[in-house]
Design a protein around this motif. Structure first.
Motif, short mmCIF file in Angstrom:
data_model
loop_
_atom_site.label_atom_id
_atom_site.label_comp_id
_atom_site.label_asym_id
_atom_site.label_seq_id
_atom_site.Cartn_x
_atom_site.Cartn_y
_atom_site.Cartn_z
N PRO A 474 -10.09 -10.17 -25.55
CA PRO A 474 -9.16 -9.62 -26.54
C PRO A 474 -9.09 -8.10 -26.45
CG PRO A 474 -11.22 -10.30 -27.58
CD PRO A 474 -11.27 -10.79 -26.17
N LYS A 475 -7.87 -7.57 -26.53
CA LYS A 475 -7.68 -6.12 -26.39
C LYS A 475 -6.70 -5.62 -27.43
CE LYS A 475 -6.77 -6.74 -21.97
NZ LYS A 475 -7.49 -7.97 -21.66
N ASN A 476 -6.78 -4.32 -27.71
CA ASN A 476 -5.80 -3.71 -28.61
C ASN A 476 -4.59 -3.26 -27.81
OD1 ASN A 476 -6.45 -1.28 -27.39
ND2 ASN A 476 -7.49 -0.42 -29.17
N ALA A 477 -3.67 -2.57 -28.45
CA ALA A 477 -2.41 -2.20 -27.81
C ALA A 477 -2.58 -1.25 -26.64
CB ALA A 477 -1.48 -1.57 -28.84
N THR A 478 -3.68 -0.52 -26.59
CA THR A 478 -3.89 0.42 -25.49
C THR A 478 -4.80 -0.14 -24.41
OG1 THR A 478 -5.73 1.47 -26.67
CG2 THR A 478 -3.54 2.41 -27.00
#
Length: 497
Positions: A474-478
């Motif tokens: 899982p990753k954030n927008a960046t």
């Protein structure tokens, strides 16, 4: 001097030059200023925005985002960029916390508007589709904000609790812009490739404020897919500087690319750059990949490996001009070379504090230093190295274990695409390392073989008790791996020893 006047001064010199390339569109400096003035007039005359009011931007990357930033600043207001991936409840929290009554957004997000206005009944929304209908504003704007006045509030991702709004003054951002200009040796002929979200603090500084105060251009990429077409667009527009995240460079290192490549500097930030990725990338392209470091609270850039001189693999480099760094113990003692402690920052780029949170502000300042929460050390040459986040450090039988050290070993195992290590509670030893790994496309990984590989390179107490394989982390927008989400997953998938 403020950000609006710095931009207006730049327009006077470069009025007919292309400021933004966006697909087939080319927007001149004069055109960008004209649209920004229309937005400023609308905010002041129709929406009643006054000096110091907060105005939010909730948009995907588009030229109107840039015009919105400068329009808000020309209206003497404060820019609050909001992550366009957030859900309405999360956006509503920011609107209420920031006391925001005006939002610039677009029709694509309009299905979410009723929920926002329910949470904030006085909210007024200006959609970018309405920009073309705004009245022309020919008169100049007399901005009154000074260098010590608030310019931007960046809401941090909030690894614990609710997001906090880092308050950045005009002077903070201008200070960071000038430092970045010097460290990147940026000139008017340079053009930034913008592939990261503009709402992110790094892209606000180097993707908007830096080029549009120096006289450069930006290549604003419409879509990241397919990657080859995206890179072809960047190269055909002759972009010279490309900031991205480690995952992007890992993709580039393994992909056939169009040539020639006009980029003179690649910059990696937002997350630690695995040494293996750096080696593979520079071996393939022979173009500098510069790792740096920053945080929202510092406007955000703090350090970079130098363009000229020694670049050390695995290091975040040296402080940028007019910024100080130190490594300190928990009691505030400044530590010597090769001693591990908390990275601290001091300089004109450091924030005013957190919006409406004086107690949280006090927690991150000590004797004029900003406490970053990152653990690391400085070598004898003055280069800084981040070992881990303070909150991510594990205690295994009372011994400090730094997840990044384990992650670096995992990245050397053939077929690994992504890796992250967190701590899992253990009744006997306090905590144990738990690894999450995703495989590269077409690869299959075996837990037993990977654990044996790690065991050969690290002390037994550092070897993960278990490896959980996921299709993707899982990753954030960046592109930053979200360890908070992995901890949630671990509570359901891991029961300890």
């Amino acid at each position: 001097m403020n950000l609006a006047t710095a931009f207006s001064t730049c327009v006077e010199k470069h009025a007919q030059k292309t400021a933004i390339y966006f697909g087939d569109r080319e927007i001149s400096y004069a055109g960008l200023l004209a649209q920004s003035q229309k937005i400023a007039a609308q905010l002041q005359n129709q929406f009643g925005v006054k000096s110091g009011d907060r105005v939010a931007l909730w948009l995907k990357n588009c030229p109107e985002f840039v015009a919105g930033v400068f329009g808000i600043l020309l209206a003497d207001a404060v820019v609050v960029p909001i992550n366009n991936f957030l859900k309405p409840a999360e956006v509503g929290y920011i609107l209420n916390d920031g006391g925001i009554d005006v939002l610039i957004s677009d029709a694509e997000l309009s299905a979410q508007f009723p929920e926002l206005t329910a949470a904030r009944p006085n909210l007024k929304i200006l959609k970018v589709e309405e920009f073309a209908e705004l009245k022309t504003q020919n008169s100049g704007f007399k901005t009154s904000r000074g260098e010590k006045d608030l310019a931007v509030i960046i809401y941090t991702s909030g690894t614990t609790g609710k997001p906090k709004g880092a308050m950045l003054a005009h002077g903070n951002l201008l200070h960071n812009v000038e430092s970045c200009r010097r460290v990147l040796a940026m000139v008017e002929d340079d053009s930034f490739a913008v592939i990261l979200p503009l709402f992110h603090t790094y892209m606000m500084t180097v993707g908007i404020f830096l080029p549009f105060t120096v006289g450069g251009s930006i290549v604003l990429v419409k879509s990241l897919h397919p990657p080859r077409a995206m890179l072809q667009e960047i190269f055909s527009r002759r972009a010279t500087i490309l900031p991205a995240v480690p995952a992007f460079y890992r993709m580039m290192a393994g992909a056939p690319l169009p040539t020639p490549i006009p980029i003179r500097i690649f910059i990696s930030g937002s997350a630690p750059l695995p040494m293996q990725t750096l080696k593979e990338f520079e071996t393939k392209f022979g173009i500098p990949l510069i790792e740096g470091y920053g945080l929202s609270e510092a406007s955000p850039v703090v350090s970079k490996n130098p363009l000229k001189g020694i670049r050390k693999t695995g290091s975040i480099g040296i402080p940028i001009p007019n910024v100080e760094m130190s490594v300190q113990s928990d009691d505030g003692k400044i530590l010597g070379a090769n001693e591990t402690g908390e990275i601290c920052v001091r300089g004109g780029n450091v924030m005013l504090g957190y919006w409406n949170q004086p107690e949280e502000t006090k927690k991150v300042f000590r004797d004029g230093w900003l406490l970053t929460g990152d653990i690391g050390h400085r070598d004898t040459d003055g280069y800084y190295f981040i070992t881990d986040r303070k909150k991510d450090m594990l205690l295994v039988n009372g011994i400090n274990v730094y997840p990044r050290e384990i992650e670096e070993v995992i990245y050397h195992f053939p077929g690994v695409k992504e890796a992250a290590v967190i701590g899992a509670p253990d009744a006997r030893r306090g905590e144990l390392p738990l690894a999450f790994v995703s495989a590269a496309e077409g690869q299959t990984l075996d837990e037993k073989n990977l654990l044996q590989f790690i065991r050969e390179k690290l002390a037994d107490y550092k070897v993960p008790k278990q490896i959980i394989f996921l299709p993707a982390l899982p990753k954030n927008a960046t592109g930053k791996i979200l360890k908070t989400e992995l901890r949630k997953l671990a509570r359901g998938d891991y029961s300890g020893s």
